[in-house]
Design a protein around this motif. Structure first.
Motif, short mmCIF file in Angstrom:
data_model
loop_
_atom_site.label_atom_id
_atom_site.label_comp_id
_atom_site.label_asym_id
_atom_site.label_seq_id
_atom_site.Cartn_x
_atom_site.Cartn_y
_atom_site.Cartn_z
N ALA A 91 7.15 3.75 -6.62
CA ALA A 91 8.34 4.73 -6.45
C ALA A 91 8.73 4.94 -5.13
O ALA A 91 10.11 4.98 -4.78
N LEU A 92 7.83 5.26 -4.12
CA LEU A 92 8.10 5.06 -2.95
C LEU A 92 9.02 4.00 -2.15
O LEU A 92 9.80 3.99 -1.33
N LEU A 111 0.92 -1.17 -0.01
CA LEU A 111 0.00 0.20 -0.01
C LEU A 111 0.95 1.33 -0.11
O LEU A 111 2.03 1.26 0.15
N LEU A 112 0.19 2.41 -0.20
CA LEU A 112 0.91 3.80 -0.16
C LEU A 112 1.43 3.89 1.15
O LEU A 112 0.79 3.67 2.31
N PHE A 148 -2.49 8.54 -9.01
CA PHE A 148 -1.44 7.40 -9.57
C PHE A 148 -1.19 6.61 -8.45
O PHE A 148 0.20 6.57 -8.21
N THR A 149 -1.88 5.89 -8.19
CA THR A 149 -1.68 5.32 -6.65
C THR A 149 -0.55 4.15 -7.12
O THR A 149 0.53 3.89 -6.40
N HIS A 196 -10.52 3.82 4.21
CA HIS A 196 -9.81 4.88 3.48
C HIS A 196 -9.95 4.11 1.83
O HIS A 196 -9.72 3.06 1.84
N PRO A 197 -9.78 5.09 0.80
CA PRO A 197 -9.94 4.51 -0.39
C PRO A 197 -8.53 4.00 -1.06
O PRO A 197 -8.55 3.31 -2.04
N LEU A 198 -7.44 4.17 -0.31
CA LEU A 198 -6.13 3.52 -0.56
C LEU A 198 -5.79 2.28 0.10
O LEU A 198 -4.91 1.77 0.10
N VAL A 199 -6.97 1.84 0.92
CA VAL A 199 -6.82 0.29 1.75
C VAL A 199 -7.73 -0.53 0.93
O VAL A 199 -8.87 -0.13 0.77
#
Length: 449
Positions: free
Chosen positions: A257-258, A102-103, A250-251, A418-421
């Motif tokens: 990248a991270l 994940l992010l 751009f998830t 959360h939308p990124l989970v």
């Protein structure tokens, strides 16, 4: 006037003091009290400030303390920039999420929730001490995640706490400069949450000039956000997004990248360890060491995003323009001197942003006149923006309730919403991972979910 700086041993404190040195109008800040839990960091920053003040007539007096009540007592303004768990906690915010695919970022997604969950109880205790010891003080909050923390502190201090961030004004400044306009002469139609907002219009002499910017490839290339997102995408949106929205739009690219090398937190931890060690060994070199570290820090801000896009290096004018310290000083001046000013701040919504709760803290233009901060009404957000803002705001409010109640179940809910989970199971693993890595978060949620 007395200014208390919480997180006074932090690396960015000299920016605030430098702004105060340049401020000669009356009334002005005459005493700066730096509060931190680390005596060593306070000593290092004190060396930097002393060297900054050299040659200035009547610089604000600097006092350092590790006692919160001493710092707060009778303060006119409180600048809050605390980091619960330090940079070690930030590296865990990033890595726990990245290890789950994940992010991993300080304020956005799982990392921002983890940061908020452990910070909210501390921030609310700070607010309670302000109410007891400096009830007339204004709290200017830069502690991240700024919208969430400001909303939590409002439960104690109401309108006397205001959140600030330098991302929106930077975006406005870049958009105006690309059109050859003075940023001071434009009025931005900017609306959203902290690190989740859109510049939808830019009025100059009664006319919205943003459509012209979006249609001009050469001018648009001068705006860093447009280079990050791409001209086609910002034209599709019909707006210039805050740079942090890259993590939503751009998830997949962001996660790649991270996770490719050192995270931002890991890099800053190494950099700041070097800085504090240098000052400990050579205190006379404190200011120059700070200057070198600051240039490196600024140049590498969101570097992984620029490296994975066509954004290129950060513009030199951006690096020189200053950031949150200027906003903080302008806000203090407007309140203390009654100097009317319009600025983008994190404040209670009321009815300013249709579709978001009245009690929600939003990031919008406000008019500051003396003892009043008045949010300006905004045009309704289109569904593609409003839906995301509503979902993230629901996450923030759930996280606040979880942190104040100590409910691990609600903490899982905040992650899962959360939308990124991507799943409830992942949300549970996130909480377990953060509790294992961050003692300050484990202390808030000792029970099972």
């Amino acid at each position: 006037m007395k200014l208390a700086v919480l997180g006074g041993g932090g690396f960015r404190v000299p920016l605030v003091y430098g702004a105060l040195l340049r401020d000669t109008a009356k009334p002005r800040v005459e005493e700066v009290v730096l509060y931190d839990v680390s005596e060593e960091r306070l000593t290092a920053i004190r060396h930097v400030l002393d060297q900054l003040a050299a040659g200035h007539d009547d610089p604000p007096r600097v006092v350092t303390t590790t006692d919160l009540d001493t710092a707060l007592r009778d303060a006119a303004f409180v600048f809050s920039a605390i980091r619960v768990g330090g940079l070690a906690g930030r590296t865990a915010d990033e890595r726990v999420a990245l290890d789950l695919g994940l992010l991993g970022q300080e304020t956005t997604g799982p990392g921002g929730i983890a940061f908020g969950l452990r910070t909210i109880p501390v921030a609310v205790r700070v607010a309670e001490r302000v109410a007891a010891l400096a009830p007339r003080a204004w709290v200017i909050n830069f502690t991240n995640p700024a919208g969430m923390i400001t909303e939590a502190m409002r439960g104690v201090l109401g309108d006397r706490v205001v959140g600030i961030c330098d991302s929106p004004i930077g975006l406005v400044r870049r958009a105006a400069a690309a059109l050859g306009l003075d940023p001071a002469l434009v009025s931005p139609d900017y609306v959203g949450l902290n690190h989740l907002g859109w510049l939808r219009g830019l009025t100059y002499q009664g006319r919205d000039v943003l459509p012209g910017l979006l249609a001009d490839d050469a001018a648009l290339r001068q705006v860093e956000e447009a280079r990050i997102f791409g001209g086609d995408w910002v034209r599709t949106l019909g707006a210039l997004p805050n740079e942090y929205l890259y993590y939503y739009y751009f998830t997949r690219e962001s996660v790649a990248a991270l996770g490719a090398g050192h995270t931002r937190g890991e890099s800053l931890l190494e950099q700041q360890d070097r800085f504090y060690a240098t000052v400990r060994e050579r205190p006379d070199d404190a200011l120059s060491a700070w200057g070198r570290a600051r240039r490196e820090r600024d140049a590498t801000y969101m570097a992984e995003t620029r490296d994975s896009t066509d954004a290129g290096e950060r513009d030199a004018a951006d690096l020189e323009a200053g950031g949150y310290e200027g906003i903080a000083l302008a806000l203090m001046a407007a309140i203390a001197r009654g100097e009317s000013s319009t600025m983008i701040l994190n404040v209670r919504n009321g009815s300013a942003v249709p579709g978001l709760p009245a009690e929600a803290v939003v990031e919008i233009p406000c008019v500051v006149t003396g003892a009043e901060v008045q949010p300006l009404a905004t045009r309704p957000l289109p569904g593609r923006f409003l839906g995301l803002a509503q979902q993230v705001k629901a996450v923030e409010q759930t996280a606040i309730e979880a942190a104040l109640s100590g409910s691990a179940r609600m903490a899982v809910e905040a992650f899962a919403l959360h939308p990124l989970v991507d799943s409830v199971g992942t949300a549970r693993r996130l909480l377990d991972g953060y509790r294992a890595r961050i003692p300050e978060l484990a202390a808030v949620f000792p029970g099972s979910a």
